[in-house]
Enzyme design. Structure first.
Site, PDB file in Angstrom:
ATOM      1  N   ASP A   1       0.863  -1.179   0.000  1.00 28.63           N
ATOM      2  CA  ASP A   1       0.000   0.000   0.000  1.00 28.63           C
ATOM      3  C   ASP A   1       0.898   1.227   0.000  1.00 28.63           C
ATOM      4  O   ASP A   1       2.100   1.127   0.277  1.00 28.63           O
ATOM      5  CB  ASP A   1      -0.879  -0.008   1.260  1.00 28.63           C
ATOM      6  CG  ASP A   1      -1.785   1.208   1.312  1.00 28.63           C
ATOM      7  OD1 ASP A   1      -2.450   1.495   0.303  1.00 28.63           O
ATOM      8  OD2 ASP A   1      -1.820   1.901   2.352  1.00 28.63           O
ATOM      9  N   SER A   2       0.292   2.374  -0.265  1.00 23.00           N
ATOM     10  CA  SER A   2       1.053   3.620  -0.230  1.00 23.00           C
ATOM     11  C   SER A   2       1.477   3.957   1.198  1.00 23.00           C
ATOM     12  O   SER A   2       2.342   4.800   1.407  1.00 23.00           O
ATOM     13  CB  SER A   2       0.199   4.755  -0.790  1.00 23.00           C
ATOM     14  OG  SER A   2      -1.037   4.797  -0.102  1.00 23.00           O
TER      15      SER A   2
ATOM     16  N   THR B   1      -5.691   3.170  -5.185  1.00 26.17           N
ATOM     17  CA  THR B   1      -5.119   4.019  -6.232  1.00 26.17           C
ATOM     18  C   THR B   1      -4.131   3.204  -7.074  1.00 26.17           C
ATOM     19  O   THR B   1      -4.190   3.230  -8.310  1.00 26.17           O
ATOM     20  CB  THR B   1      -4.400   5.235  -5.603  1.00 26.17           C
ATOM     21  OG1 THR B   1      -5.263   5.833  -4.638  1.00 26.17           O
ATOM     22  CG2 THR B   1      -4.017   6.250  -6.638  1.00 26.17           C
TER      23      THR B   1
ATOM     24  N   THR C   1      -8.394   2.492   0.986  1.00 24.67           N
ATOM     25  CA  THR C   1      -8.007   1.689   2.157  1.00 24.67           C
ATOM     26  C   THR C   1      -8.465   2.282   3.496  1.00 24.67           C
ATOM     27  O   THR C   1      -8.741   1.555   4.433  1.00 24.67           O
ATOM     28  CB  THR C   1      -6.470   1.600   2.214  1.00 24.67           C
ATOM     29  OG1 THR C   1      -5.930   2.906   1.979  1.00 24.67           O
ATOM     30  CG2 THR C   1      -5.939   0.621   1.206  1.00 24.67           C
ATOM     31  N   HIS C   2      -8.488   3.619   3.566  1.00 26.35           N
ATOM     32  CA  HIS C   2      -8.756   4.266   4.851  1.00 26.35           C
ATOM     33  C   HIS C   2     -10.240   4.369   5.198  1.00 26.35           C
ATOM     34  O   HIS C   2     -10.585   4.599   6.351  1.00 26.35           O
ATOM     35  CB  HIS C   2      -8.178   5.682   4.834  1.00 26.35           C
ATOM     36  CG  HIS C   2      -6.691   5.740   4.840  1.00 26.35           C
ATOM     37  ND1 HIS C   2      -5.930   5.192   3.836  1.00 26.35           N
ATOM     38  CD2 HIS C   2      -5.827   6.276   5.738  1.00 26.35           C
ATOM     39  CE1 HIS C   2      -4.655   5.404   4.109  1.00 26.35           C
ATOM     40  NE2 HIS C   2      -4.566   6.057   5.259  1.00 26.35           N
TER      41      HIS C   2
HETATM   42  N1  DGL Z   1      -3.999   3.786  -0.013  1.00 32.47           N
HETATM   43  C1  DGL Z   1      -4.635   4.819  -0.803  1.00 32.47           C
HETATM   44  C2  DGL Z   1      -5.841   4.217  -1.536  1.00 32.47           C
HETATM   45  O1  DGL Z   1      -6.415   3.230  -1.135  1.00 32.47           O
HETATM   46  C3  DGL Z   1      -5.047   5.996   0.036  1.00 32.47           C
HETATM   47  C4  DGL Z   1      -3.900   6.861   0.488  1.00 32.47           C
HETATM   48  C5  DGL Z   1      -3.143   7.476  -0.678  1.00 32.47           C
HETATM   49  O2  DGL Z   1      -3.642   8.412  -1.320  1.00 32.47           O
HETATM   50  O3  DGL Z   1      -2.039   7.021  -0.939  1.00 32.47           O
HETATM   51  O4  DGL Z   1      -6.245   4.734  -2.541  1.00 32.47           O
END
Ligand code: DGL
Length: 276
Positions: free
Chosen positions: A19-20, A84, A194-195
């Site tokens: 994940d990011s 994303t 995710t959040h």
């Molecule tokens: N993890 C990212 C998503 O699910 C959210 C946070 C980001 O913008 O990196 O899109």
């Protein structure tokens, strides 16, 4: 679903999840619940988060770097937990690597189609996810006649990370964002980031009880179970003190540990900072 376990070498390898940042832990939580024997190697790109407001090329470049890192850990499957990154990088990663790779978009879309009665589905996500139209395309691929309304909710990420997921400010922001769905007659809303599962309470209040919220992470865990089961790659060995999940980040491991409590409801012991 009946689980078919195998004890060969490949089955005992870890699942790679990336994940990011910390948000992908919502997917890890669901994987842990459904597949407690599976060891996870997680990478959170905390040094470069957010991905949601970056260009396609940058997100693909980052995703490839992370995927190469995880491949070196001999993973048996790769899960792109970030919506994303799933939206834009999945085809590229599938071309590069020859293990099963899934993102969170298709599982979320499939579940939304199974849920909707009105055929009016809402999608919320980062700017990148909404702009990519990945959910819209996935939904229409399954059912062409479905109506899809999308709205980006970028501030939700910060609210979730800071623990402001259930207060007046969060409710106000949620009400404001979700006005976009007024009059659209949606009965299903995909939490395409995710959040967002952490903000379920305020989101549900904004859209009302009649709208079903779809948690893509939960659906993705079911899909991982299905794929590993089909390939006879489910691990039958229990995790031990020596053989446990490992978490890597590109910056601030202490902050990751702290925030992860909110996402996983437990403290992470093994968080390491690495340079890609
Ligand atoms: N993890 C990212 C998503 O699910 C959210 C946070 C980001 O913008 O990196 O899109």
């Amino acid at each position: 679903m009946k689980k078919e376990f195998t004890n060969n070498d490949e089955a005992s390898r870890p699942i790679g999840v990336f994940d990011s940042g910390v948000g992908g832990l919502t997917v890890v939580k669901e994987l842990n619940k459904l597949l407690p024997n599976e060891k996870i190697i997680y990478f959170g790109d905390t040094g470069r988060v957010p991905y949601g407001n970056k260009s396609r090329e940058t997100i693909i470049h980052y995703s490839l770097q992370v995927a190469y890192f995880l491949m070196k850990k001999k993973i048996k499957m790769l899960v792109i937990a970030c919506n994303t990154a799933s939206s834009v990088s999945l085809p590229t990663l599938k071309r590069h690597f020859h293990i099963p790779i899934i993102g969170v978009i298709e599982p979320g879309a499939k579940s939304a189609i199974e849920t909707t009665r009105s055929n009016n589905i809402g999608v919320i996500g980062t700017l990148g996810t909404v702009k990519s139209n990945a959910y819209k395309k996935a939904l229409k691929k399954i059912k062409r006649g479905v109506n899809v309304t999308q709205d980006p909710c970028p501030l939700f990420v910060h609210l979730a990370e800071d623990g402001w997921n259930n207060n007046k400010i969060a409710q106000l922001i949620s009400d404001e964002y979700l006005k976009a769905f007024k009059g659209k007659n949606i009965d299903t809303l995909i939490l395409g980031c995710t959040h967002y599962p952490l903000l379920k309470g305020v989101i549900q209040k904004s859209v009302g009880d009649k709208v079903e919220l779809i948690d893509s992470g939960k659906e993705t865990a079911k899909e991982v179970n299905r794929i590993l089961g089909k390939k006879k790659l489910l691990n039958s060995h229990k995790m031990t003190e020596k053989n446990h999940s490992i978490f890597y980040v590109s910056d601030l491991p202490h902050k990751f540990k702290e925030v992860s409590q909110r996402f996983l409801s437990k403290e992470l012991k093994h968080v390491h900072k690495v340079k890609l």
